[in-house]
Write an enzyme that holds these catalytic residues in place. Structure first.
Site, PDB file in Angstrom:
ATOM      1  N   ILE A   1       0.744  -1.250   0.247  1.00  0.00           N
ATOM      2  CA  ILE A   1      -0.037  -0.043  -0.046  1.00  0.00           C
ATOM      3  C   ILE A   1       0.739   1.296  -0.102  1.00  0.00           C
ATOM      4  CG2 ILE A   1      -1.855  -1.167   1.084  1.00  0.00           C
ATOM      5  CD1 ILE A   1      -1.348   0.320   3.644  1.00  0.00           C
TER       6      ILE A   1
ATOM      7  N   ALA B   1      -5.301  -3.584   5.603  1.00  0.00           N
ATOM      8  CA  ALA B   1      -3.899  -3.753   5.882  1.00  0.00           C
ATOM      9  C   ALA B   1      -3.259  -3.044   7.080  1.00  0.00           C
ATOM     10  CB  ALA B   1      -3.291  -3.365   4.323  1.00  0.00           C
TER      11      ALA B   1
ATOM     12  N   GLU C   1      -7.407  -0.367  20.755  1.00  0.00           N
ATOM     13  CA  GLU C   1      -5.909  -0.252  21.542  1.00  0.00           C
ATOM     14  C   GLU C   1      -5.869   1.431  21.198  1.00  0.00           C
ATOM     15  OE1 GLU C   1      -2.988  -3.109  21.558  1.00  0.00           O
ATOM     16  OE2 GLU C   1      -4.460  -4.512  20.614  1.00  0.00           O
TER      17      GLU C   1
ATOM     18  N   SER D   1      -0.308   0.847  18.712  1.00  0.00           N
ATOM     19  CA  SER D   1      -1.690   1.391  18.957  1.00  0.00           C
ATOM     20  C   SER D   1      -1.290   3.047  18.412  1.00  0.00           C
ATOM     21  CB  SER D   1      -2.137   1.393  20.533  1.00  0.00           C
ATOM     22  OG  SER D   1      -1.261   1.840  21.224  1.00  0.00           O
TER      23      SER D   1
ATOM     24  N   SER E   1       0.623   3.962  16.090  1.00  0.00           N
ATOM     25  CA  SER E   1       0.593   4.152  14.758  1.00  0.00           C
ATOM     26  C   SER E   1      -0.955   3.811  14.012  1.00  0.00           C
ATOM     27  CB  SER E   1       1.343   2.656  13.929  1.00  0.00           C
ATOM     28  OG  SER E   1       0.994   1.625  14.353  1.00  0.00           O
ATOM     29  N   LYS E   2      -1.799   3.124  14.718  1.00  0.00           N
ATOM     30  CA  LYS E   2      -3.001   2.990  14.374  1.00  0.00           C
ATOM     31  C   LYS E   2      -3.727   4.333  14.736  1.00  0.00           C
ATOM     32  CE  LYS E   2      -5.008   0.097  12.915  1.00  0.00           C
ATOM     33  NZ  LYS E   2      -5.416  -0.110  11.237  1.00  0.00           N
TER      34      LYS E   2
ATOM     35  N   VAL F   1       1.211 -17.109  29.438  1.00  0.00           N
ATOM     36  CA  VAL F   1       0.347 -15.996  30.157  1.00  0.00           C
ATOM     37  C   VAL F   1       1.303 -14.946  30.620  1.00  0.00           C
ATOM     38  CG1 VAL F   1      -1.787 -15.674  31.640  1.00  0.00           C
ATOM     39  CG2 VAL F   1      -1.355 -17.859  30.654  1.00  0.00           C
ATOM     40  N   TYR F   2       0.928 -13.834  30.116  1.00  0.00           N
ATOM     41  CA  TYR F   2       1.621 -12.717  30.563  1.00  0.00           C
ATOM     42  C   TYR F   2       1.185 -12.230  32.020  1.00  0.00           C
ATOM     43  CZ  TYR F   2       3.496 -11.132  26.160  1.00  0.00           C
ATOM     44  OH  TYR F   2       4.328 -11.087  24.889  1.00  0.00           O
TER      45      TYR F   2
ATOM     46  N   ASP G   1       5.664  -9.988  32.051  1.00  0.00           N
ATOM     47  CA  ASP G   1       4.661  -9.009  31.507  1.00  0.00           C
ATOM     48  C   ASP G   1       5.232  -8.226  30.319  1.00  0.00           C
ATOM     49  OD1 ASP G   1       2.088  -8.168  31.368  1.00  0.00           O
ATOM     50  OD2 ASP G   1       1.876  -7.240  32.912  1.00  0.00           O
TER      51      ASP G   1
ATOM     52  N   PRO H   1       6.261  -5.101  28.105  1.00  0.00           N
ATOM     53  CA  PRO H   1       6.223  -3.631  28.541  1.00  0.00           C
ATOM     54  C   PRO H   1       5.009  -2.736  28.293  1.00  0.00           C
ATOM     55  CG  PRO H   1       8.367  -4.446  27.726  1.00  0.00           C
ATOM     56  CD  PRO H   1       7.273  -5.383  27.218  1.00  0.00           C
TER      57      PRO H   1
END
Length: 356
Positions: A58, A80, A134, A159, A161-162, A214-215, A288, A290
């Site tokens: 893209i 995308a 997010e 998140s 960047s989104k 599992v975190y 966990d 970061p």
């Protein structure tokens, strides 16, 4: 015809398959075929003349312009994206390139195409941008669910960047008049999901006798949305959504991560029992992530109130369907994990190409 970006990825491919099953309208499917894009997911459509697949990026403006000119789509559905938080922590540059630069490039190509249409076709055109909950950040246990008016507070490179891509889409409607729609969805699950995400990872590791990671303390909460419900919601937004508006899509299924893992183990204990133990014995708590967001929860009442949509699946019915699908499609999973399908893509498509 509609143009779908990322149509070989998890959500995009499910959308394409559902669309071709339910509609007579052709699909121009554009996908870069990165690690998470799997053309074998679309194998059933190889001989379907209504499905045109193009391997392309893209960020490639010249290719986008050529495709718009050749196929004259009435709508763009933009799936995308790079979407895995852990990958964004270790390699954020690719997320900035695809999610921000790629969305900008696609918007510019769509705006140029749309601007040249006659008034009737301009009015009918839609650019639907598929995003995530997010972008809103993290909720406490007592905070209200995310609504369309919740301020953005992204906490990971993914998140962020989104969020940037959402803002670009909004700006192209308000500045240029491009008829955009944005959807922000909760955690998807279902068939054809790349096994780096929680549910397919747990299924694959359980069957392979490996630890089920599992975190942290496992108390992080997510709202789970069956991918088929997500696809039906997007179809409703495309058909009935108001340009310039955003719509939250959720499953009304807030679950702690550890409870999701326990439920998966219980389903596998029934469907594929081990000789002398439970799959729960494979659960392993790991360090966990970061900046791990504590809770996501979507308020999807606007979508139900204004467009009449609500999910068809409960978490229990959707998860049972998902487990059954993975148990019945171990060849697909094995091929994805081994990377053999990548060799097939390069052999048949090289760095680019088109298939009908």
């Amino acid at each position: 015809m509609i143009l779908v970006t990322g149509g070989a990825g998890f959500i995009g491919a499910n959308f394409v398959l559902d669309w071709l099953h339910a509609s007579g309208e052709p699909v121009l499917n554009l996908d870069k075929l990165t690690y998470a894009g799997n053309l074998r997911t679309l194998k059933s459509q190889e001989s379907n003349p209504r499905h045109v697949f193009v391997r392309a990026d893209i960020c490639d403006r010249a290719t986008l312009d050529a495709l718009f000119a050749q196929y004259n789509p009435r709508a763009v559905l933009h799936f995308a994206a790079e979407s895995h938080v852990d990958r964004s922590i270790h390699g954020p540059a690719e997320f900035v390139q695809t999610n921000i630069v790629g969305t900008f490039t696609l918007l510019e190509a769509a705006r140029a195409y749309w601007s040249a249409l006659d008034a009737e076709r301009q009015g009918a055109f839609r650019f639907l941008h598929v995003s995530t909950d997010e972008v809103f950040g993290s909720l406490s246990a007592t905070d209200p669910q995310f609504s369309e008016a919740t301020p953005y507070a992204p906490n990971s490179p993914y998140s962020a960047s989104k969020a940037a891509s959402d803002h670009l889409v909004r700006s192209y409607h308000h500045t240029y008049g491009l008829p955009t729609l944005t959807t922000n969805c909760s955690n998807n699950y279902g068939p054809y999901q790349f096994p780096e995400k929680l549910i397919p990872l747990v299924i694959a590791n359980a069957l392979g006798g490996r630890p089920l990671p599992v975190y942290g303390d496992g108390q992080n909460v997510r709202d789970w949305l069956y991918v088929g419900d997500h696809c039906s919601a997007i179809r409703e937004v495309l058909a009935l959504g108001v340009p310039g508006e955003t719509y939250n899509i959720g499953g009304w299924n807030e679950k702690k991560n550890i409870d999701v893992v326990h439920t998966l183990c219980d389903l596998l204990d029934k469907s594929r029992p081990k000789a002398a133990s439970s799959y729960r014995d494979q659960i392993t708590y790991v360090k966990d992530r970061p900046g791990h967001d504590r809770r996501y929860a979507i308020d999807a009442r606007k979508l139900e109130r204004e467009l009449g949509w609500k999910p068809a699946e409960t978490f229990e019915t959707g998860l049972a369907k998902t487990v059954d699908w993975y148990l019945d499609n171990q060849d697909w999973v094995g091929e994805v994990v081994s990377g053999d399908y990548r060799k097939w893509v390069e052999l048949n498509y090289g760095p680019g190409g088109t298939s009908r």
